[in-house]
Enzyme design. Structure first.
Site, PDB file in Angstrom:
ATOM      1  N   LYS A   1       0.430   3.345  -2.990  1.00  0.00           N
ATOM      2  CA  LYS A   1      -0.766   4.175  -3.183  1.00  0.00           C
ATOM      3  C   LYS A   1      -0.440   5.665  -3.145  1.00  0.00           C
ATOM      4  CE  LYS A   1      -3.805   0.651  -1.093  1.00  0.00           C
ATOM      5  NZ  LYS A   1      -4.537   0.279   0.152  1.00  0.00           N
TER       6      LYS A   1
ATOM      7  N   TYR B   1      -3.524  -2.560 -10.329  1.00  0.00           N
ATOM      8  CA  TYR B   1      -3.414  -2.341  -8.880  1.00  0.00           C
ATOM      9  C   TYR B   1      -2.534  -3.409  -8.215  1.00  0.00           C
ATOM     10  CZ  TYR B   1      -4.985  -2.325  -3.988  1.00  0.00           C
ATOM     11  OH  TYR B   1      -5.024  -2.332  -2.619  1.00  0.00           O
TER      12      TYR B   1
ATOM     13  N   VAL C   1       1.176  -3.734   3.802  1.00  0.00           N
ATOM     14  CA  VAL C   1       1.147  -5.030   4.474  1.00  0.00           C
ATOM     15  C   VAL C   1       2.416  -5.866   4.253  1.00  0.00           C
ATOM     16  CG1 VAL C   1      -1.361  -5.367   4.724  1.00  0.00           C
ATOM     17  CG2 VAL C   1      -0.212  -6.106   2.635  1.00  0.00           C
TER      18      VAL C   1
ATOM     19  N   TYR D   1      -4.734   3.673   8.051  1.00  0.00           N
ATOM     20  CA  TYR D   1      -6.098   3.130   8.186  1.00  0.00           C
ATOM     21  C   TYR D   1      -6.653   3.433   9.576  1.00  0.00           C
ATOM     22  CZ  TYR D   1      -3.814   0.820   4.375  1.00  0.00           C
ATOM     23  OH  TYR D   1      -3.069   0.586   3.267  1.00  0.00           O
TER      24      TYR D   1
ATOM     25  N   SER E   1       0.793  -1.238   0.000  1.00  0.00           N
ATOM     26  CA  SER E   1       0.000   0.000   0.000  1.00  0.00           C
ATOM     27  C   SER E   1       0.823   1.284   0.000  1.00  0.00           C
ATOM     28  CB  SER E   1      -0.943   0.021   1.198  1.00  0.00           C
ATOM     29  OG  SER E   1      -2.002  -0.871   0.971  1.00  0.00           O
TER      30      SER E   1
HETATM   31  N1  GLN Z   1      -2.315  -5.159  -2.173  1.00  0.00           N
HETATM   32  C1  GLN Z   1      -2.808  -5.129  -0.823  1.00  0.00           C
HETATM   33  C2  GLN Z   1      -4.329  -5.308  -0.829  1.00  0.00           C
HETATM   34  O1  GLN Z   1      -4.940  -4.822  -1.748  1.00  0.00           O
HETATM   35  C3  GLN Z   1      -2.424  -3.821  -0.183  1.00  0.00           C
HETATM   36  C4  GLN Z   1      -2.965  -3.685   1.227  1.00  0.00           C
HETATM   37  C5  GLN Z   1      -2.041  -2.967   2.175  1.00  0.00           C
HETATM   38  O2  GLN Z   1      -0.839  -2.903   1.996  1.00  0.00           O
HETATM   39  N2  GLN Z   1      -2.607  -2.468   3.251  1.00  0.00           N
HETATM   40  O3  GLN Z   1      -4.897  -5.922   0.041  1.00  0.00           O
END
Ligand code: GLN
Length: 304
Positions: A68, A192, A258, A240, A65
């Site tokens: 992003k 993505y 993650v 989050y 993430s």
């Molecule tokens: N690719 C992961 C997902 O879509 C990214 C989530 C994350 O890093 N929080 O679940």
């Protein structure tokens, strides 16, 4: 500052390696479930152009993430403020992959960092092109920011997530049902999953994050005005449902993934990348957060 910074990083790395609880690696992406939890690295790129590191700073990890932030910067470059018609700017108070809010809020994700919001920014980056072209633009941006072409996407990780990505497929189709995706859901998700599967070392990530520092010495990939806004979103939404806790403990804008990475920004001063693959219950790196908290305290770095 340099001698002190190196000492602080070395001490933090030693203390993290003595830890008894490394957290749990993400297993919902099977390929990430293979990663050994007892690893730690931290790197700091300073506004003076120096780089300091401790731990396994040349081990590559999955950015997930954290990417992003880069796709948001590209999407804002393409759509400008029009993007905010399709994505909100408020903390969600829910998990990164929660779908409940999306129906209540009629397919407009709360912010660009929860999965649904990032799927919309990826749709903007895709812009009717083939995923490979959009991914080339994305990788070009990250490599230019890091001044390093040796940054790649791990196709096995992308494949592994695609095979188990039922929730993200649900998100994408739900968004499409509200008319909030312009490209086919499969193409958006393919893009993505691939940008999430980018691998970097903490040294590369700290360098790539310098464009968010807003210092004259760093690459100007986006305007200072936009840098400030990206930082505001990182502070309020970057972790989050753990964003408030992270702001309280660390006091810096940051984005987690993650894969166990965290990119943190000290405005005007430095870009920090911490990595330890074990996560806490919100899906944020357990020791990465502890290390950032220590570093911010010892260096007296805070936006407050
Ligand atoms: N690719 C992961 C997902 O879509 C990214 C989530 C994350 O890093 N929080 O679940």
């Amino acid at each position: 500052m340099s001698a002190k910074l190196q000492q602080v990083l070395d001490q933090i790395s030693r203390d993290m390696h003595d830890s008894h609880d490394w957290g749990k690696v993400a297993s919902y992406i099977p390929e990430l479930g293979q990663v050994r939890p007892d690893q730690f690295a931290i790197s700091v790129a300073t506004a003076d152009g120096d780089m300091f590191s401790a731990g396994n700073a040349s081990t590559r990890f999955s950015a997930q993430s954290i990417t992003k932030v880069f796709t948001l910067a590209i999407a804002l470059g393409r759509a400008g403020d029009q993007l905010w018609r399709r994505v909100g700017r408020e903390p969600s108070g829910t998990a990164f992959n929660s779908i409940v809010q999306l129906e209540h809020e009629r397919g407009r994700p709360r912010n660009p960092f929860v999965n649904a919001g990032a799927i919309v920014t990826t749709d903007v980056v895709l812009a009717g092109r083939e995923p490979r072209e959009a991914l080339a633009e994305f990788l070009g941006f990250v490599r230019a920011a890091a001044e390093d072409d040796d940054i790649h996407i791990n196709a096995d990780v992308a494949r592994s997530e695609t095979a188990h990505g039922h929730r993200n497929f649900a998100h994408a189709h739900f968004l499409a049902s509200f008319g909030n995706l312009k490209n086919p859901p499969e193409k958006v998700l393919g893009t993505y999953f691939h940008h999430c599967a980018t691998e970097l070392t903490t040294q590369q990530l700290a360098k790539a994050g310098r464009f968010l520092v807003g210092s004259n010495t760093f690459p100007h990939m986006v305007s200072l005005d936009r840098v400030r806004r990206l930082n505001a979103l990182m502070l309020t939404c970057g972790h989050y449902d753990g964003s408030g806790e992270f702001a309280y403990r660390v006091g810096l804008p940051a984005k987690s993934g993650v894969g166990g990475g965290i990119l943190g920004i000290v405005p005007g001063k430095a870009s920090i990348a911490a990595w330890s693959p074990g996560l806490d219950r919100n899906g944020n790196s357990k020791l990465g957060t502890a290390a950032m908290e220590r570093l911010a305290q010892e260096m007296d770095w805070s936006v407050f």
